[in-house]
Design an enzyme around this catalytic site. Sequence first.
Site, PDB file in Angstrom:
ATOM      1  N   SER A 186       0.830  -1.205   0.000  1.00 45.68           N
ATOM      2  CA  SER A 186       0.000   0.000   0.000  1.00 45.68           C
ATOM      3  C   SER A 186       0.871   1.264   0.000  1.00 45.68           C
ATOM      4  CB  SER A 186      -0.906   0.024   1.227  1.00 45.68           C
ATOM      5  OG  SER A 186      -1.747  -1.098   1.269  1.00 45.68           O
TER       6      SER A 186
HETATM    7  N1  SAH Z   1      -1.094  -4.881   4.053  1.00 48.74           N
HETATM    8  C1  SAH Z   1      -0.378  -5.140   2.820  1.00 48.74           C
HETATM    9  C2  SAH Z   1      -1.211  -4.731   1.606  1.00 48.74           C
HETATM   10  C3  SAH Z   1      -1.273  -5.853   0.634  1.00 48.74           C
HETATM   11  S1  SAH Z   1      -2.427  -5.718  -0.683  1.00 48.74           S
HETATM   12  C4  SAH Z   1       0.988  -4.483   2.813  1.00 48.74           C
HETATM   13  O1  SAH Z   1       1.321  -3.753   3.756  1.00 48.74           O
HETATM   14  O2  SAH Z   1       1.775  -4.733   1.894  1.00 48.74           O
HETATM   15  C5  SAH Z   1      -3.772  -6.714  -0.075  1.00 48.74           C
HETATM   16  C6  SAH Z   1      -3.460  -8.153   0.261  1.00 48.74           C
HETATM   17  O3  SAH Z   1      -4.686  -8.758   0.687  1.00 48.74           O
HETATM   18  C7  SAH Z   1      -2.964  -9.014  -0.896  1.00 48.74           C
HETATM   19  O4  SAH Z   1      -1.756  -9.620  -0.548  1.00 48.74           O
HETATM   20  C8  SAH Z   1      -4.079 -10.047  -1.098  1.00 48.74           C
HETATM   21  O5  SAH Z   1      -3.620 -11.323  -1.518  1.00 48.74           O
HETATM   22  C9  SAH Z   1      -4.681 -10.115   0.288  1.00 48.74           C
HETATM   23  N2  SAH Z   1      -6.056 -10.617   0.363  1.00 48.74           N
HETATM   24  C10 SAH Z   1      -7.102 -10.381  -0.489  1.00 48.74           C
HETATM   25  N3  SAH Z   1      -8.206 -11.017  -0.067  1.00 48.74           N
HETATM   26  C11 SAH Z   1      -7.873 -11.663   1.096  1.00 48.74           C
HETATM   27  C12 SAH Z   1      -8.584 -12.505   2.008  1.00 48.74           C
HETATM   28  N4  SAH Z   1      -9.863 -12.851   1.821  1.00 48.74           N
HETATM   29  N5  SAH Z   1      -7.917 -12.999   3.078  1.00 48.74           N
HETATM   30  C13 SAH Z   1      -6.613 -12.690   3.291  1.00 48.74           C
HETATM   31  N6  SAH Z   1      -5.884 -11.913   2.458  1.00 48.74           N
HETATM   32  C14 SAH Z   1      -6.510 -11.403   1.374  1.00 48.74           C
END
Ligand code: SAH
Length: 218
Positions: free
Chosen positions: A67
């Site tokens: 993010s």
């Molecule tokens: N918090 C992260 C942001 C990653 S983007 C950071 O600091 O880098 C969002 C993430 O959510 C992705 O890796 C995606 O695979 C995950 N995601 C999407 N749906 C999800 C779900 N139902 N359960 C767990 N993770 C999920």
Amino acid sequence: MRKFEDTYRHKGLRKKLMDTLREKGITDERVLEAMNNIPRHFFLDTAFDNIAYEDKAFPIAENQTISQPYTVAYQTQLLQVKPQEKVLEIGTGSTYQATVLAEMGAKVFTIERQKKLFEKTKNYIFKSKYPNLKFFYGDGFEGLPTFAPFDKVIITAAAPFIPPKLIDQLKPGGKMVVPVDEDHHQRMLRITKNADGSTSEEAFQNFSFVPMLSGKNG
Ligand code: SAH
């Protein structure tokens, strides 16, 4: 083996990024201090070394993103995390957001649905520094009933709706920060669970996230 170095140049760029975040309206100095303490470039491929401290989201593995720093700061500020609180994060991704929460002293439980991203957390660089951070492979819509209830829940992917099981897993008085789908963006919401189990909702500005998908992948 990759060599992780946090040079004066990186530290200087990071300080500047914190000033940018202040200019954009982030006021919680505890959030800014935590982010200033964490080398964001460690969470990115070495190709991004020179741009890791721009206020931008970047691609990580499996078509996911780390993010934007502003988004991390904004969500963390809304969450009002206190030391020792139990925080559930949905969407581990690069582990950067989870690290910010751990640096603020929370007990962090983070779930990722992409197997490959979860596997990477086995080599998490700050394992010994943050024994208060635990990684899980699973579907965030289900939460972590065994570790519930949580003081706070933060969802870092675009939720199609407010996941009911995650409301169940919040303590009375607990809060959830979640970007919920509207037409072509997500509206940041903060849900507070009241003592009687009902919820109140506050709406904030719009953001853009990768989708929250159900089920595990891999
Ligand atoms: N918090 C992260 C942001 C990653 S983007 C950071 O600091 O880098 C969002 C993430 O959510 C992705 O890796 C995606 O695979 C995950 N995601 C999407 N749906 C999800 C779900 N139902 N359960 C767990 N993770 C999920």
